[in-house]
Design a protein around this motif. Structure first.
Motif, PDB file in Angstrom:
ATOM      1  N   ASP A  67       0.835  -1.214   0.000  1.00 46.18           N
ATOM      2  CA  ASP A  67       0.000   0.000   0.000  1.00 46.18           C
ATOM      3  C   ASP A  67       0.865   1.257   0.000  1.00 46.18           C
ATOM      4  N   PHE A  68       1.943   1.222   0.780  1.00 48.67           N
ATOM      5  CA  PHE A  68       2.845   2.369   0.922  1.00 48.67           C
ATOM      6  C   PHE A  68       3.481   2.752  -0.409  1.00 48.67           C
ATOM      7  N   PHE A  69       4.100   1.775  -1.082  1.00 55.77           N
ATOM      8  CA  PHE A  69       4.764   2.081  -2.344  1.00 55.77           C
ATOM      9  C   PHE A  69       3.764   2.407  -3.449  1.00 55.77           C
ATOM     10  N   LYS A  70       2.568   1.809  -3.387  1.00 56.80           N
ATOM     11  CA  LYS A  70       1.539   2.123  -4.365  1.00 56.80           C
ATOM     12  C   LYS A  70       1.080   3.574  -4.232  1.00 56.80           C
ATOM     13  N   LYS A  71       0.975   4.067  -2.998  1.00 59.04           N
ATOM     14  CA  LYS A  71       0.569   5.461  -2.772  1.00 59.04           C
ATOM     15  C   LYS A  71       1.652   6.420  -3.264  1.00 59.04           C
ATOM     16  N   ILE A  72       2.926   6.056  -3.078  1.00 56.25           N
ATOM     17  CA  ILE A  72       4.009   6.893  -3.604  1.00 56.25           C
ATOM     18  C   ILE A  72       3.890   6.989  -5.115  1.00 56.25           C
ATOM     19  N   GLU A  73       3.627   5.843  -5.753  1.00 52.68           N
ATOM     20  CA  GLU A  73       3.490   5.815  -7.213  1.00 52.68           C
ATOM     21  C   GLU A  73       2.319   6.677  -7.670  1.00 52.68           C
ATOM     22  N   ASP A  78       7.262   6.064 -10.859  1.00 58.78           N
ATOM     23  CA  ASP A  78       6.986   4.701 -11.311  1.00 58.78           C
ATOM     24  C   ASP A  78       8.109   3.718 -10.990  1.00 58.78           C
ATOM     25  N   SER A  79       9.337   4.185 -11.006  1.00 60.24           N
ATOM     26  CA  SER A  79      10.462   3.264 -10.882  1.00 60.24           C
ATOM     27  C   SER A  79      10.683   2.823  -9.437  1.00 60.24           C
ATOM     28  N   ARG A  80      11.199   1.612  -9.289  1.00 60.52           N
ATOM     29  CA  ARG A  80      11.530   1.088  -7.960  1.00 60.52           C
ATOM     30  C   ARG A  80      12.544   1.982  -7.261  1.00 60.52           C
ATOM     31  N   ASN A  81      13.601   2.387  -7.979  1.00 64.21           N
ATOM     32  CA  ASN A  81      14.650   3.207  -7.383  1.00 64.21           C
ATOM     33  C   ASN A  81      14.126   4.594  -7.005  1.00 64.21           C
ATOM     34  N   GLY A  82      13.263   5.150  -7.855  1.00 63.98           N
ATOM     35  CA  GLY A  82      12.697   6.466  -7.569  1.00 63.98           C
ATOM     36  C   GLY A  82      11.848   6.455  -6.304  1.00 63.98           C
ATOM     37  N   LYS A  83      11.059   5.391  -6.129  1.00 68.55           N
ATOM     38  CA  LYS A  83      10.240   5.279  -4.911  1.00 68.55           C
ATOM     39  C   LYS A  83      11.118   5.094  -3.680  1.00 68.55           C
ATOM     40  N   ALA A  84      12.213   4.350  -3.831  1.00 67.59           N
ATOM     41  CA  ALA A  84      13.134   4.152  -2.710  1.00 67.59           C
ATOM     42  C   ALA A  84      13.800   5.464  -2.317  1.00 67.59           C
ATOM     43  N   ILE A  85      14.187   6.266  -3.307  1.00 69.93           N
ATOM     44  CA  ILE A  85      14.812   7.570  -3.037  1.00 69.93           C
ATOM     45  C   ILE A  85      13.822   8.489  -2.321  1.00 69.93           C
ATOM     46  N   PHE A  86      12.570   8.496  -2.772  1.00 66.69           N
ATOM     47  CA  PHE A  86      11.556   9.334  -2.113  1.00 66.69           C
ATOM     48  C   PHE A  86      11.367   8.893  -0.658  1.00 66.69           C
ATOM     49  N   PHE A  87      11.305   7.592  -0.426  1.00 63.48           N
ATOM     50  CA  PHE A  87      11.146   7.048   0.932  1.00 63.48           C
ATOM     51  C   PHE A  87      12.267   7.529   1.842  1.00 63.48           C
ATOM     52  N   VAL A  88      13.511   7.403   1.386  1.00 61.00           N
ATOM     53  CA  VAL A  88      14.659   7.739   2.229  1.00 61.00           C
ATOM     54  C   VAL A  88      14.854   9.246   2.343  1.00 61.00           C
ATOM     55  N   ASN A  89      14.920   9.943   1.190  1.00 59.23           N
ATOM     56  CA  ASN A  89      15.259  11.364   1.204  1.00 59.23           C
ATOM     57  C   ASN A  89      14.119  12.254   1.696  1.00 59.23           C
ATOM     58  N   SER A  90      12.908  12.027   1.158  1.00 57.91           N
ATOM     59  CA  SER A  90      11.797  12.941   1.451  1.00 57.91           C
ATOM     60  C   SER A  90      11.104  12.619   2.777  1.00 57.91           C
ATOM     61  N   LEU A  91      10.903  11.321   3.078  1.00 52.08           N
ATOM     62  CA  LEU A  91      10.167  10.962   4.291  1.00 52.08           C
ATOM     63  C   LEU A  91      11.082  10.805   5.501  1.00 52.08           C
ATOM     64  N   LEU A  92      12.088   9.940   5.391  1.00 50.17           N
ATOM     65  CA  LEU A  92      12.944   9.683   6.555  1.00 50.17           C
ATOM     66  C   LEU A  92      13.837  10.879   6.878  1.00 50.17           C
ATOM     67  N   GLU A  93      14.490  11.454   5.840  1.00 45.01           N
ATOM     68  CA  GLU A  93      15.458  12.521   6.099  1.00 45.01           C
ATOM     69  C   GLU A  93      14.808  13.896   6.202  1.00 45.01           C
ATOM     70  N   GLU A  94      14.067  14.321   5.162  1.00 40.40           N
ATOM     71  CA  GLU A  94      13.512  15.669   5.163  1.00 40.40           C
ATOM     72  C   GLU A  94      12.392  15.836   6.184  1.00 40.40           C
ATOM     73  N   LYS A  95      11.461  14.887   6.226  1.00 39.94           N
ATOM     74  CA  LYS A  95      10.298  15.046   7.104  1.00 39.94           C
ATOM     75  C   LYS A  95      10.590  14.685   8.550  1.00 39.94           C
ATOM     76  N   HIS A  96      11.332  13.569   8.760  1.00 40.71           N
ATOM     77  CA  HIS A  96      11.547  13.098  10.131  1.00 40.71           C
ATOM     78  C   HIS A  96      12.962  13.341  10.653  1.00 40.71           C
ATOM     79  N   GLY A  97      13.847  13.887   9.815  1.00 41.60           N
ATOM     80  CA  GLY A  97      15.192  14.193  10.268  1.00 41.60           C
ATOM     81  C   GLY A  97      16.035  12.972  10.585  1.00 41.60           C
ATOM     82  N   LYS A  98      15.697  11.816   9.994  1.00 33.18           N
ATOM     83  CA  LYS A  98      16.429  10.571  10.251  1.00 33.18           C
ATOM     84  C   LYS A  98      17.424  10.336   9.109  1.00 33.18           C
TER      85      LYS A  98
END
Length: 242
Positions: free
Chosen positions: A8-14, A20-40
């Motif tokens: 569900d998580f990756f489908k919502k990102i898409e 669309d790409s696997r790598n693009g969704k992974a980058i969004f997960f790490v950079n935008s959510l973990l790092e930018e939003k949560h400071g992790k």
């Protein structure tokens, strides 16, 4: 439940981010959510996020990528609109209880059809009423709630407003950090990159003119996703890097 959460998580990102790409969704997960939003920062690598996608979304069973960290599960559930993973898990409890109840009824030969009809007869009005209430709330929630999640563009920044404002958009869709998001004019003394990561994003307005912003998001005129700056873009703007 973990697999459903991740799918569900990756489908919502898409769907929401247009990635669309696997790598693009992974980058969004790490950079935008973990790092930018949560400071992790450096909490997990992009490679691990990619392996999670391969294992749970693409069903690569030989890939090792277990998701046991409660924080990661909470981040995914929050992006899906839930308070945390426990809240996401509980949202499926009602459906499970109904399934168990139906299974018990079917186990009694000769009574299954009659009992099931009685239960459905009693529950259908309640279910229909609940569905209508939820549907109306989803449609009008941003207008009804005082603390709505809508924003509108004001000269060089977004401002939080009620959703009935003209030209307002729902930030529940775009997830823009309005405290950081500003339109700027590039100057030569700006720090364009930090540790090789871009500090500015760009996109073209309706006239085709390139404009620059201080955070990830969408262009306020076209609502198209902004792109991170590159050395090539800076050179074309007259800012050659040393």
């Amino acid at each position: 439940m973990i697999k459903k959460l991740i799918v569900d998580f990756f489908k919502k990102i898409e769907t929401d981010e247009g990635i669309d790409s696997r790598n693009g969704k992974a980058i969004f997960f790490v950079n935008s959510l973990l790092e930018e939003k949560h400071g992790k920062f450096h909490y997990i690598s992009i490679q691990k996020a990619t392996r999670i996608h391969k294992k749970y979304v693409e069903n690569y069973n030989e890939v090792s990528a277990n998701v046991k960290d409660p924080f990661l599960k909470d981040v995914m559930a929050e992006y899906l609109g839930f308070k945390d993973f426990e809240n996401y898990r509980k949202s499926f409890t009602i459906d499970s209880n109904i399934d168990e109840e139906n299974n018990l009824i079917e186990g009694k030969e000769g009574e299954s059809i009659g009992l099931l009809a009685i239960i459905l007869k009693n529950k259908i009005p309640i279910l229909i009423g609940s569905i209508l209430m939820v549907s109306l709330f989803v449609i009008y929630k941003d207008t009804l709630l005082v603390n709505s999640n809508c924003i509108v563009w004001k000269k060089d920044h977004y401002k939080k407003v009620p959703c009935y404002y003209l030209n307002s958009i729902s930030n529940a869709t775009y997830h823009i950090d309005i405290d950081r998001f500003k339109k700027v004019t590039l100057t030569k003394d700006m720090e364009f990159f930090t540790n090789e990561k871009p500090n500015y994003w760009y996109g073209s307005n309706k006239k085709g003119k390139r404009e620059f912003f201080t955070a990830r998001g969408v262009h306020p005129e076209t609502l198209k996703e902004l792109k991170p700056i590159t050395e090539h873009i800076l050179k074309s703007e007259g800012f050659p890097l040393l």
